[in-house]
Design a protein around this motif. Structure first.
Motif, mmCIF file in Angstrom:
data_model
loop_
_atom_site.group_PDB
_atom_site.id
_atom_site.type_symbol
_atom_site.label_atom_id
_atom_site.label_comp_id
_atom_site.label_asym_id
_atom_site.label_seq_id
_atom_site.Cartn_x
_atom_site.Cartn_y
_atom_site.Cartn_z
ATOM 1 N N GLY A 52 0.811 -1.208 0.000
ATOM 2 C CA GLY A 52 0.000 0.000 0.000
ATOM 3 C C GLY A 52 0.841 1.252 0.000
ATOM 4 N N VAL A 55 3.281 1.071 -3.590
ATOM 5 C CA VAL A 55 2.649 0.876 -4.895
ATOM 6 C C VAL A 55 1.343 1.659 -5.020
ATOM 7 C CG1 VAL A 55 1.698 -0.835 -6.481
ATOM 8 C CG2 VAL A 55 3.731 -1.387 -5.169
ATOM 9 N N ILE A 56 0.422 1.429 -4.101
ATOM 10 C CA ILE A 56 -0.906 2.029 -4.229
ATOM 11 C C ILE A 56 -0.877 3.531 -3.943
ATOM 12 C CG2 ILE A 56 -3.263 2.006 -3.341
ATOM 13 C CD1 ILE A 56 -2.887 -0.961 -2.766
ATOM 14 N N ALA A 57 -0.201 3.934 -2.869
ATOM 15 C CA ALA A 57 -0.207 5.344 -2.475
ATOM 16 C C ALA A 57 0.355 6.272 -3.550
ATOM 17 C CB ALA A 57 0.539 5.527 -1.158
ATOM 18 N N PHE A 59 0.471 5.964 -6.809
ATOM 19 C CA PHE A 59 -0.459 6.048 -7.940
ATOM 20 C C PHE A 59 -1.720 6.818 -7.571
ATOM 21 C CE2 PHE A 59 1.779 2.140 -9.503
ATOM 22 C CZ PHE A 59 2.294 2.735 -10.638
ATOM 23 N N SER A 60 -2.258 6.563 -6.394
ATOM 24 C CA SER A 60 -3.495 7.249 -6.021
ATOM 25 C C SER A 60 -3.261 8.734 -5.778
ATOM 26 C CB SER A 60 -4.115 6.599 -4.784
ATOM 27 O OG SER A 60 -3.247 6.682 -3.688
ATOM 28 N N VAL A 88 -5.013 3.562 2.605
ATOM 29 C CA VAL A 88 -4.124 2.882 1.667
ATOM 30 C C VAL A 88 -3.184 1.914 2.385
ATOM 31 C CG1 VAL A 88 -2.140 3.337 0.162
ATOM 32 C CG2 VAL A 88 -4.244 4.583 -0.171
ATOM 33 N N HIS A 89 -2.885 2.157 3.655
ATOM 34 C CA HIS A 89 -1.974 1.265 4.376
ATOM 35 C C HIS A 89 -2.689 0.119 5.069
ATOM 36 C CE1 HIS A 89 0.788 4.855 4.396
ATOM 37 N NE2 HIS A 89 1.457 3.913 3.786
ATOM 38 N N PRO A 92 -4.871 -2.824 2.521
ATOM 39 C CA PRO A 92 -4.128 -3.917 1.864
ATOM 40 C C PRO A 92 -3.536 -4.913 2.860
ATOM 41 C CG PRO A 92 -3.520 -1.836 0.878
ATOM 42 C CD PRO A 92 -4.357 -1.522 2.085
#
Length: 104
Positions: A52, A55-57, A59-60, A88-89, A92
């Motif tokens: 999270g 990778v996710i943070a 991009f978001s 986000v943390h 996931p």
């Protein structure tokens, strides 16, 4: 500390408390198996949190910062930024732990 930090700490302490209560009634072979499950649970949760974060943070954040509408000004606040990172943390990490919850 964000809510995800508190959530993961509370979840770990709850799991440790349950383990301390149940542990005296287990045989040595069962204790070794429980240690393996604890290690796997911790590793999966940490992997989800790191996924999270790395990778996710990014991009978001870049998507939401670049999203514009005509006549709309984007002005993120610290509260919205922290809330996004919190979601986000923690999610996931819990998502990667879900298969283990279904086993037990």
């Amino acid at each position: 500390m964000s809510r995800s930090g508190w959530g993961s700490s509370a979840l770990s302490l709850l799991f440790l408390g349950i383990l301390e209560i149940v542990s005296p009634g287990l045989y040595e072979k069962e204790r070794k198996a429980v240690r393996g499950v604890v290690a796997i649970c911790s590793l999966l949760f940490l992997t989800g949190v790191l996924f999270g974060y790395f990778v996710i943070a990014p991009f978001s954040i870049s998507f939401l910062a670049g999203y514009t509408l005509e006549g709309l000004e984007v002005s993120p606040t610290l509260d919205s930024y922290v809330t996004l990172y919190d979601h986000v943390h923690l999610r996931p990490g819990l998502f990667l732990k879900c298969p283990l919850w279904h086993i037990f």
